[in-house]
Design an enzyme around this catalytic site. Structure first.
Site, PDB file in Angstrom:
ATOM      1  CG  HIS A   1       4.226   1.651   8.477  1.00  0.00           C
ATOM      2  ND1 HIS A   1       4.625   2.594   7.542  1.00  0.00           N
ATOM      3  CD2 HIS A   1       3.185   1.005   7.924  1.00  0.00           C
ATOM      4  CE1 HIS A   1       3.846   2.498   6.470  1.00  0.00           C
ATOM      5  NE2 HIS A   1       2.958   1.551   6.686  1.00  0.00           N
TER       6      HIS A   1
ATOM      7  CD  GLU B   1      -1.108   1.047   3.522  1.00  0.00           C
ATOM      8  OE1 GLU B   1      -2.246   1.409   3.219  1.00  0.00           O
ATOM      9  OE2 GLU B   1      -0.573   1.322   4.604  1.00  0.00           O
TER      10      GLU B   1
ATOM     11  CG  HIS C   1      -1.835   5.006   2.071  1.00  0.00           C
ATOM     12  ND1 HIS C   1      -2.132   6.361   2.053  1.00  0.00           N
ATOM     13  CD2 HIS C   1      -1.265   4.774   3.279  1.00  0.00           C
ATOM     14  CE1 HIS C   1      -1.755   6.904   3.206  1.00  0.00           C
ATOM     15  NE2 HIS C   1      -1.223   5.963   3.965  1.00  0.00           N
TER      16      HIS C   1
ATOM     17  CG  HIS D   1      -2.434   1.137   9.281  1.00  0.00           C
ATOM     18  ND1 HIS D   1      -2.418   2.020   8.225  1.00  0.00           N
ATOM     19  CD2 HIS D   1      -2.874   1.843  10.356  1.00  0.00           C
ATOM     20  CE1 HIS D   1      -2.848   3.210   8.657  1.00  0.00           C
ATOM     21  NE2 HIS D   1      -3.116   3.128   9.939  1.00  0.00           N
TER      22      HIS D   1
HETATM   23 FE   LIG Z   1       1.219   1.199   5.498  1.00  0.00          FE
HETATM   24 FE   LIG Z   2      -2.066   1.860   6.124  1.00  0.00          FE
END
Ligand SMILES: [Fe+2]
Ligand SMILES: [Fe+2]
Length: 271
Positions: A180, A39, A68, A178
């Site tokens: 990270h 993403e 994203h 998501h």
């Molecule tokens: Fe991400």
């Molecule tokens: Fe994300």
């Protein structure tokens, strides 16, 4: 089966280590199936056709997305033609592309891959807990597929953990994405589903979630945006999890994978 999931690939630095390492890992660990979250692959925001093709050529069988998904507008059209590219399944009805797919592994096994987004501190999408029930009813593990991998793209650890227990015993792997940053809670749940709250990103960790530090710092300290968020370009760490499944398609073991860059190295000792 031997599965590898690679967390959110961020920008050029993330792509560089993925393209360098994935072909080696495929061979070294004799991987049957690889899923990559893409993403953030295009400049940190979304994915393009060229980048998706590069990731697939490097050895990814499926590429998942997240909030994203459609930051690069060409993905709106490309996703209709690329069955390996999946956006969150709980997007509004009529969204381009698909959120789940059964993809054939190299050895011929069928792997169900589902991308879903959580709703805590994120966009108000359809209920992912209800949605996964529909997907698994349509394609039960051991009947419609030989393994099932769910990329649960969410901000809140509580929602990720609740989701994992919701499907424990019905899928091979629930992997959070998501946030990270890799979490250290990887394990096989009582019902046989492997789980980690977050796989971590594949990007330069000398950054704020993959982005050059200066602009996020400016925004946090002054509340005034001073420019675009750009991916950090230092040496990246490839982050993810390695999972081995057994006869019923459930997980036998899971190990974190961290290669390169600033994080401590990790890999599956069992292969
Ligand atoms: Fe991400
Ligand atoms: Fe994300």
């Amino acid at each position: 089966m031997r599965l590898l999931f690679v967390g959110d690939v961020v920008g050029r630095a993330g792509r560089a280590i993925l393209l360098e390492q994935l072909p080696l890992l495929r061979a070294r660990w004799a991987l049957d199936f690889v899923v990559v979250n893409g993403e953030n692959a295009a400049g940190g925001f979304g994915i393009t056709q060229a980048i998706c093709e590069e990731i697939v050529e490097a050895g990814a069988d499926a590429v998942t997305l997240g909030n994203h998904a459609f930051d690069q507008r060409e993905a709106l059209v490309y996703i209709e033609r690329q069955p390996r590219l999946l956006r969150p399944a709980n997007y509004p009805r009529g969204a381009p592309g698909r959120g789940a797919g059964v993809i054939e592994a190299r050895g011929g096994a069928r792997v169900l891959v589902v991308n879903l987004m959580g709703r805590i501190f994120m966009d108000a999408l359809d209920d992912p807990f209800a949605r996964i029930g529909q997907e698994l009813d349509a394609c039960p593990l051991g009947v419609g597929c030989d393994a099932a991998v769910i990329d649960f793209h969410a901000e809140a650890t509580s929602e990720k953990q609740a989701f994992a227990f919701h499907v424990d015993g019905r899928v091979s792997l629930v992997v959070g994405t998501h946030t990270h940053a890799p979490s250290a809670d990887h394990r096989v749940l009582p019902g046989g589903t492997a789980f980690i709250s977050d796989a971590g990103m594949t990007g330069d960790y000398e950054s704020v979630i993959g982005m050059e530090k200066a602009e996020p710092l400016r925004r946090f300290t002054t509340k005034i945006p001073g420019g675009r968020l750009e991916p950090a370009l230092g040496a990246a760490t490839l982050c993810g999890v390695a999972v081995e499944t057994g006869a019923a398609g459930l997980a036998r073991r899971i190990a974190p994978v961290r290669i390169g860059g600033k994080l401590e190295a990790a890999g599956p000792g069992f292969w």
